[in-house]
Design a protein around this motif. Structure first.
Motif, PDB file in Angstrom:
ATOM      1  N   ASP A  10     -24.888  67.999  35.450  1.00 20.83           N
ATOM      2  CA  ASP A  10     -25.016  69.308  34.792  1.00 20.83           C
ATOM      3  C   ASP A  10     -26.450  69.807  34.883  1.00 20.83           C
ATOM      4  N   SER A  11     -27.386  68.897  34.689  1.00 21.18           N
ATOM      5  CA  SER A  11     -28.811  69.245  34.773  1.00 21.18           C
ATOM      6  C   SER A  11     -29.132  69.797  36.153  1.00 21.18           C
ATOM      7  N   TYR A  12     -28.548  69.180  37.162  1.00 23.44           N
ATOM      8  CA  TYR A  12     -28.752  69.598  38.557  1.00 23.44           C
ATOM      9  C   TYR A  12     -28.280  71.035  38.771  1.00 23.44           C
ATOM     10  N   GLY A  13     -27.067  71.344  38.345  1.00 22.59           N
ATOM     11  CA  GLY A  13     -26.538  72.698  38.501  1.00 22.59           C
ATOM     12  C   GLY A  13     -27.389  73.734  37.803  1.00 22.59           C
ATOM     13  N   ASN A  14     -27.805  73.433  36.586  1.00 20.46           N
ATOM     14  CA  ASN A  14     -28.647  74.368  35.820  1.00 20.46           C
ATOM     15  C   ASN A  14     -30.025  74.522  36.459  1.00 20.46           C
ATOM     16  N   ALA A  15     -30.572  73.427  36.973  1.00 23.87           N
ATOM     17  CA  ALA A  15     -31.906  73.461  37.575  1.00 23.87           C
ATOM     18  C   ALA A  15     -31.921  74.312  38.838  1.00 23.87           C
ATOM     19  N   ALA A  35     -17.122  72.364  41.436  1.00 21.56           N
ATOM     20  CA  ALA A  35     -16.837  72.213  40.009  1.00 21.56           C
ATOM     21  C   ALA A  35     -17.305  70.851  39.507  1.00 21.56           C
ATOM     22  N   ALA A  36     -17.210  69.841  40.355  1.00 20.29           N
ATOM     23  CA  ALA A  36     -17.585  68.483  39.952  1.00 20.29           C
ATOM     24  C   ALA A  36     -19.081  68.227  40.105  1.00 20.29           C
ATOM     25  N   THR A  37     -19.672  68.705  41.201  1.00 22.99           N
ATOM     26  CA  THR A  37     -21.104  68.487  41.420  1.00 22.99           C
ATOM     27  C   THR A  37     -21.958  69.428  40.575  1.00 22.99           C
ATOM     28  N   LYS A  38     -21.315  70.438  40.021  1.00 25.35           N
ATOM     29  CA  LYS A  38     -21.947  71.467  39.178  1.00 25.35           C
ATOM     30  C   LYS A  38     -22.783  72.474  39.963  1.00 25.35           C
ATOM     31  N   THR A  39     -22.649  72.480  41.285  1.00 29.74           N
ATOM     32  CA  THR A  39     -23.263  73.588  42.023  1.00 29.74           C
ATOM     33  C   THR A  39     -22.478  74.874  41.758  1.00 29.74           C
ATOM     34  N   GLY A  40     -21.306  74.739  41.136  1.00 33.17           N
ATOM     35  CA  GLY A  40     -20.538  75.911  40.726  1.00 33.17           C
ATOM     36  C   GLY A  40     -21.307  76.774  39.739  1.00 33.17           C
ATOM     37  N   HIS A 108     -22.051  61.772  41.029  1.00 33.43           N
ATOM     38  CA  HIS A 108     -20.997  60.770  40.837  1.00 33.43           C
ATOM     39  C   HIS A 108     -21.371  59.432  41.480  1.00 33.43           C
ATOM     40  N   ALA A 109     -22.614  59.015  41.281  1.00 32.45           N
ATOM     41  CA  ALA A 109     -23.059  57.731  41.822  1.00 32.45           C
ATOM     42  C   ALA A 109     -22.740  56.604  40.845  1.00 32.45           C
TER      43      ALA A 109
END
Length: 312
Positions: A10-15, A35-40, A108-109
């Protein structure tokens, strides 16, 4: 420490959204998992700069290489199993070999992927990426560090592999003096009996384990190594000389990951006994993330038990 828990994916997508506000030369690619990696999150904010490459991870890495050669800064995302595993050859030859400015956001590591099971629980990605010349590897410990890692990755000229998790984890770096510096570890707790060197979600668990040991009269320090490559050799040698015993903790195979990197540094510069805690040459399996971390001895209870026994 705050009670708030946030998954670093989530932090990644927001950043990414915040980064684009400052640098409009970034472009985000995903492999049918936004949707899963949050690049959405980024896709919703900046739809014309997000491209879904489909379930074709190797091709996505090639596209990213091409975009980087034009001066853009691609952030490419998929699960760690597919970014480091399935697309290894393209990452090595198309991104690593020409040393292109591509940033890989691998989510998802580790075993905390949980119910998705062994096929998706990538415990080998750090080992794989460490072998690629010039590849920087960052494994943040919380939301604050993950956001800082994205900025640092952009600022670095060259390929970067960032490792993010599915499981929501506590924020531990909400301190005024917190500073993220690529290649520099952070001493979170001093100790004289031994030092735990941890990375990713295992940093918080190691801090909790150190508290448990303190109640038994065992004084253990904790070091956060967020950058696996280049690793902070000076700090590792320093804490080894101070304590004489090192424990590494990682949600990754004990082969080729943080433990291996630390052992390489110490065997060459300051021979020191090292206990490596992680996934012991085995595959994961399906189950609740928290339950799996407990089963593999990577929660506070497990770390406390293993380190206490080792120090006896």
């Amino acid at each position: 420490m705050t009670a708030v828990k946030i998954a670093t994916r989530d932090s990644y997508g927001n950043a990414l959204v915040e980064l684009y506000k400052k640098h409009n030369n970034i472009i985000v690619l995903d492999a049918d998992l936004a949707a899963a990696t949050k690049t959405g999150i980024f896709k919703k904010a900046v739809p014309d700069r997000h491209y879904d490459c489909g379930i074709s991870e190797g091709n996505m890495m090639g596209i990213a290489a091409g975009l980087a050669s034009t001066g853009l800064v691609p952030f490419v995302s998929t699960f760690a199993m597919f970014a480091a595993g399935r697309a290894f050859e393209q990452v090595r030859n198309s991104i690593g070999y020409p040393h292109l400015n591509v940033k890989i956001g691998a989510t998802h590591a580790g075993i905390s992927v949980g119910e998705d099971g062994a096929t998706h629980q990538c415990n080998e990605d750090i080992a794989l990426m460490r072998t690629i010349p010039g590849m920087v590897i960052i494994n943040p410990a919380d939301d604050i560090e993950a956001k800082a890692a994205v900025t640092a990755a952009y600022d670095h000229d060259g390929p970067v592999y960032m490792r993010f998790g599915r499981l929501a984890i506590p924020i531990i770096n909400d301190k005024p003096d917190y500073k993220f510096e690529l290649g520099k570890g952070i001493v979170l707790r001093e100790g004289k009996d031994a030092a735990i060197i941890a990375t990713g979600l295992c940093v918080n668990a190691s801090l909790e384990a150190a508290e448990k040991m303190a109640q038994k009269g065992i004084d253990v320090g904790v070091v956060n190594i967020h950058t696996i490559k280049p690793i902070d050799k000076e700090l590792i040698i320093e804490v080894a000389k101070k304590t004489g015993k090192i424990i590494t903790v990682e949600e990754h195979s004990v082969i080729g990951g943080l433990g291996g990197a630390v052992c390489e540094v110490l065997s060459e510069n300051c021979p020191t006994p090292v206990l490596r805690l992680g996934v012991n040459d085995c595959f994961g399996h399906s189950g609740p993330a928290v339950g799996l971390l407990h089963e593999f001895g990577l929660d506070a209870e497990g770390i406390d038990k293993k380190v206490s026994a080792y120090l006896k």
